[in-house]
Design a protein around this motif. Sequence first.
Motif, short mmCIF file in Angstrom:
data_model
loop_
_atom_site.label_atom_id
_atom_site.label_comp_id
_atom_site.label_asym_id
_atom_site.label_seq_id
_atom_site.Cartn_x
_atom_site.Cartn_y
_atom_site.Cartn_z
N GLU A 75 -1.11 -2.79 0.91
CA GLU A 75 -0.61 -1.65 0.94
C GLU A 75 0.63 -0.93 1.21
O GLU A 75 1.25 -0.32 0.35
CB GLU A 75 -1.61 -0.34 1.56
N ARG A 76 1.23 -1.60 2.08
CA ARG A 76 2.71 -1.59 2.40
C ARG A 76 3.73 -2.11 1.58
O ARG A 76 4.73 -1.63 1.26
CB ARG A 76 3.06 -2.27 4.09
N LEU A 77 3.03 -2.92 0.59
CA LEU A 77 3.84 -3.46 -0.59
C LEU A 77 3.77 -2.47 -1.78
O LEU A 77 4.12 -2.96 -2.97
CB LEU A 77 3.55 -4.96 -0.94
N GLY A 78 2.86 -1.24 -1.66
CA GLY A 78 2.69 -0.54 -2.83
C GLY A 78 1.63 -0.81 -3.55
O GLY A 78 1.36 0.09 -4.65
N GLU A 80 -2.42 -0.24 -4.08
CA GLU A 80 -3.71 0.81 -3.78
C GLU A 80 -4.97 0.20 -3.61
O GLU A 80 -5.42 -0.71 -4.56
CB GLU A 80 -3.52 1.92 -4.98
N ARG A 95 -1.41 -2.18 -8.19
CA ARG A 95 -0.02 -1.69 -8.08
C ARG A 95 0.50 -1.45 -9.87
O ARG A 95 0.22 -2.61 -10.53
CB ARG A 95 1.03 -2.64 -7.50
N SER A 97 3.12 0.61 -10.56
CA SER A 97 4.71 0.78 -10.79
C SER A 97 5.39 -0.57 -10.47
O SER A 97 5.13 -1.59 -9.90
CB SER A 97 5.13 1.69 -9.52
#
Length: 175
Positions: A75-78, A80, A95, A97
């Motif tokens: 989650e810290r790497l973006g 979900e 992810r 993006s």
Amino acid sequence: MADLDEPIHVVAPDPAWADQGRTLVRDISAALSGMPVEVAHIGSTAVPGLEAKPVIDIQVGCPADGVEVAVARMERLGFECLGEAGVSGRQYLRRRSGLAANVHVVERQGRLWVDNLLFRDYLIAHPDVMARYAAAKREAARRASTLLPYSDLKAQSVAEIMGAARGAADPGRAS
């Protein structure tokens, strides 16, 4: 939590997927540094020459007591987290993006870990099966424009290939 279903499209194979997979494996391994994990590029983008959704799938194998930490670091790497998303024993993260990717956190060396690698490796070793699977994927994508119906439409093909892969890995074992 976001809806699991999302628009999909299947595209021609892209040789860049291999490098993108290696990069994600490296980045995710670094993010999970200090944890007893294995990280692997799986899914159709890990099979050279196979059409795929342009989304890199990465599998993280860890002990059960490390799943929460692994998910938090993803989650810290973006990424979900969408929970098990219909597959018991897996935490599914995505992810969209930047480089679109999915992460599957599963039990290290458990059935899901082994099956995902068997499926990938069987397709790589059997170009005729890969071609039939590509046709099933194209037909599913033609008939469905979102993930869940697409997955349902190709499920029989996946099951047949998985059975053959398991049989080839252990000829004495029933699928």
